[in-house]
Design a protein around this motif. Sequence first.
Motif, PDB file in Angstrom:
ATOM      1  N   LYS A  20      -2.187 -20.332  -0.454  1.00 22.45           N
ATOM      2  CA  LYS A  20      -1.176 -19.383   0.462  1.00 22.45           C
ATOM      3  C   LYS A  20      -1.062 -18.142  -0.338  1.00 22.45           C
ATOM      4  O   LYS A  20      -0.833 -18.268  -1.474  1.00 22.45           O
ATOM      5  N   ILE A  33      -3.748 -17.865   4.728  1.00 20.49           N
ATOM      6  CA  ILE A  33      -3.856 -19.099   4.217  1.00 20.49           C
ATOM      7  C   ILE A  33      -5.553 -19.648   4.403  1.00 20.49           C
ATOM      8  O   ILE A  33      -6.335 -19.071   5.078  1.00 20.49           O
ATOM      9  N   ASN A  44       4.973 -14.996   8.486  1.00 22.81           N
ATOM     10  CA  ASN A  44       5.629 -15.682   7.229  1.00 22.81           C
ATOM     11  C   ASN A  44       6.926 -16.132   7.707  1.00 22.81           C
ATOM     12  O   ASN A  44       7.667 -16.322   6.773  1.00 22.81           O
TER      13      ASN A  44
END
Length: 108
Positions: A20, A33, A44
Amino acid sequence: MNPTHWVPAATVGEFGENRKLARVIEGHEVLLIRLGQAFVAVSNRCTHLGRPLLQGRLMEGTLTCPYHGACFDLRNGAALSGPAVARLRCYKVLLEGDTLLIDAGLPY
């Protein structure tokens, strides 16, 4: 409808052992990701209280918020379990060579 606006977000090498990466791309807080050889990009920020998801747990195509346990499907951003009920924003992703691009236009 906003036109597609591809923006470089990261290189494949930046992921290393970490799956990530968090980036701010044209004002969007995006979580990139790596899922095997595929890449996804989502907001996010958890839709429950807006907390960052970078430290969340990845498991079989899902992401669990590290603060209150909300779980999201990374294929479409759907909230799979509360306390979140709204889905995550998802961004289109394109891999050109070793550069990951996201569509910084309207999230889908």
